[in-house]
Design an enzyme around this catalytic site. Structure first.
Site, PDB file in Angstrom:
ATOM      1  CG  HIS A   1      -1.647  -6.709   1.163  1.00  0.00           C
ATOM      2  ND1 HIS A   1      -0.459  -5.489   0.886  1.00  0.00           N
ATOM      3  CD2 HIS A   1      -0.264  -7.364   2.217  1.00  0.00           C
ATOM      4  CE1 HIS A   1      -0.542  -4.953   2.077  1.00  0.00           C
ATOM      5  NE2 HIS A   1       0.068  -6.462   2.077  1.00  0.00           N
TER       6      HIS A   1
ATOM      7  CE1 TYR B   1      -1.318   0.818  -4.059  1.00  0.00           C
ATOM      8  CE2 TYR B   1      -0.221   2.337  -5.710  1.00  0.00           C
ATOM      9  CZ  TYR B   1      -0.111   1.231  -4.864  1.00  0.00           C
ATOM     10  OH  TYR B   1      -0.097   0.354  -5.743  1.00  0.00           O
TER      11      TYR B   1
ATOM     12  N   PRO C   1       4.985   3.859 -11.141  1.00  0.00           N
ATOM     13  CG  PRO C   1       6.961   4.563  -9.571  1.00  0.00           C
ATOM     14  CD  PRO C   1       6.833   4.500 -11.363  1.00  0.00           C
TER      15      PRO C   1
ATOM     16  CE  LYS D   1      -1.085  -3.874 -13.723  1.00  0.00           C
ATOM     17  NZ  LYS D   1      -1.255  -4.366 -12.556  1.00  0.00           N
TER      18      LYS D   1
ATOM     19  CE1 TYR E   1      -1.882  -1.426  -7.222  1.00  0.00           C
ATOM     20  CE2 TYR E   1      -2.356  -3.646  -6.517  1.00  0.00           C
ATOM     21  CZ  TYR E   1      -1.806  -2.223  -6.460  1.00  0.00           C
ATOM     22  OH  TYR E   1      -0.455  -2.364  -5.480  1.00  0.00           O
TER      23      TYR E   1
END
Ligand code: APR
Ligand code: PHB
Length: 387
Positions: free
Chosen positions: A72, A196, A288, A292, A380
């Site tokens: 991704h 998200y 979550p 990580k 990220y």
């Protein structure tokens, strides 16, 4: 019985550490309370940073990951239906791999050559600041293992951290007033990348395991029971929190797994007590939202493996003496990012109108600032986790 290292816990942290040590000729046994099938049955997250992918390569356990994992190049953030894509590749030339933690655990189990003792009960650690030894019972028999070092990779509820004298340990914790209700479904993902979403009804996440299996989450009160949610109620609530086009595109079906996970931030310090080292969830928990948990566990055991190999092969204690400080600096940065993502994207019962405006302004700043997007992308994709 005697081994150089006893690893407590055969989750991803313990298995990866065991693998890195066996490849370097360090003799390490793993003792695990549950059966192998039980360990593999746990549904967990699935986003790997480049550092974790490289570690799977180093462990020579990456063939299936490269064949089945999904690369991704970004994620989508949505705020009350307004969406913005964070393009990791364009912003900082990095990416992540979507590959389930269960698959990582299965692959590491598959390559392990040294001994793993499953269904080892009543594991107890002894003489941590002297000549360490470990006891456990199996099939009604009590067993003893003498060793040089113990690696506590036994998760948040394990025995290792509890074996450190209270006065020698400091813990830091934030428990969030909500949890994540997660559903696993054999339907194609609603989007090519993870979404998200912040919504005034609560957070939502659209994730995936493959092109035919998806994972979705909605924010629920911390004491919510999964049994209170029919599949239909879940799908309706998820749609309500997504932008209309995504809601329209959602392919629903019968859930094959449904559970509520609490959200907490937790760190223990220091991560060494005599001959005992803590790594993974035994040392820290992240909410979550920043993906990580697994990656931090991997970077912990990469550092611990290097330190133990340096100790046994090069006869230098520099690495083991520096381990705790080295990984704690990464851990706190990953904690900060996970807390920040959680604060930006969830609704907090106590947040008033001012707080909601601040969340909105944070999202608008992010959507409009390349620098802010690069910072999110760095965190990220794991720049801080592996520095
Ligand atoms: N004795 C032996 N084994 C134990 C004990 C004990 N007293 N207590 C726990 N264990 C085992 C558990 O059964 C589990 O298999 O330790 C293992 C710990 O594994 P994880 O909880 O998966 O922790 P870790 O390997 O650190 O992986 C961290 O897991 O929860 C996710 O988000 C987290 O992705 C992160 C990853
Ligand atoms: C998941 O796929 O389960 C997942 C992905 C990203 C997260 C959390 C969970 O941040």
């Amino acid at each position: 019985m005697r081994h150089q290292v006893v690893i407590v816990g055969a989750g991803p942290a313990g298995l990866m550490l065991g693998r890195l040590l066996e490849l370097a000729g360090v003799d390490a046994v793993i003792i695990e309370r549950k059966s192998a099938d039980y360990v593999l049955g746990r549904i967990r997250a699935g986003v790997l940073e480049q550092g974790s992918v490289a570690l799977m390569d180093r462990a020579q356990a990456s063939q299936r990951m490269h064949a089945e994992g999904l690369i991704h190049h970004g994620i989508e953030l949505s705020f009350d239906g307004d969406s913005h894509r964070i393009d990791f590749s364009e912003l900082i030339g990095r990416q992540v791999m979507v590959y389930g933690q269960t698959e990582v655990t299965r692959d590491l189990m598959g390559v392990r050559e040294a001994t793993t003792i499953y269904e080892a009960e009543d594991v107890a650690l002894h003489d941590l600041d002297g000549r360490p030894w470990v006891t456990y019972t199996k099939d009604g028999q009590t067993h003893r293992i003498d060793c040089d070092f113990i690696a506590g990779c036994d998760g948040y509820h394990g025995v290792a951290r509890q074996s450190v004298p209270q006065q020698a340990l400091t813990t830091f914790e934030r428990v969030y007033p909500f949890g994540w209700l997660g559903v696993l479904v054999d339907r194609p993902p609603v989007a090519d990348e993870l979404i998200y979403a912040h919504h005034q009804r609560g957070f939502a996440l659209c994730s995936q395991r493959s092109h035919s299996r998806s994972r979705y989450y909605v924010q629920v009160p911390a004491d919510e029971q999964a049994s209170a949610w029919s599949d239909d109620r879940f799908w309706d609530e998820l749609r309500a929190r997504l932008d209309p086009a995504t809601a329209e595109a959602l392919q629903t079906g019968p859930s094959i797994e449904k559970s509520v996970a609490p959200l907490r931030s937790f760190v223990a310090e220091p991560l060494r007590f005599g001959s005992l080292f803590l790594a993974g969830d035994a040392a820290h928990i992240v909410p979550p939202t920043g993906a990580k948990g697994l990656n931090l566990a991997m970077s912990d055991v990469a550092a611990l493996a290097d330190a133990l190999i340096e100790n046994f092969v090069e006869k230098s204690a520099a690495g083991i003496d520096a381990y705790s400080a080295k990984v704690l600096s990464r851990i706190w940065k990953a904690e900060r990012f996970s807390w920040w993502m959680t604060t930006l994207l969830h609704t907090f019962p106590e947040t008033g109108a001012f707080g909601r405006r601040i969340q909105r302004a944070e999202f608008d700043y992010l959507a409009g600032s390349r620098v802010a997007q690069q910072s999110l992308a760095e965190n990220y994709t794991g720049v801080v986790t592996w520095e």
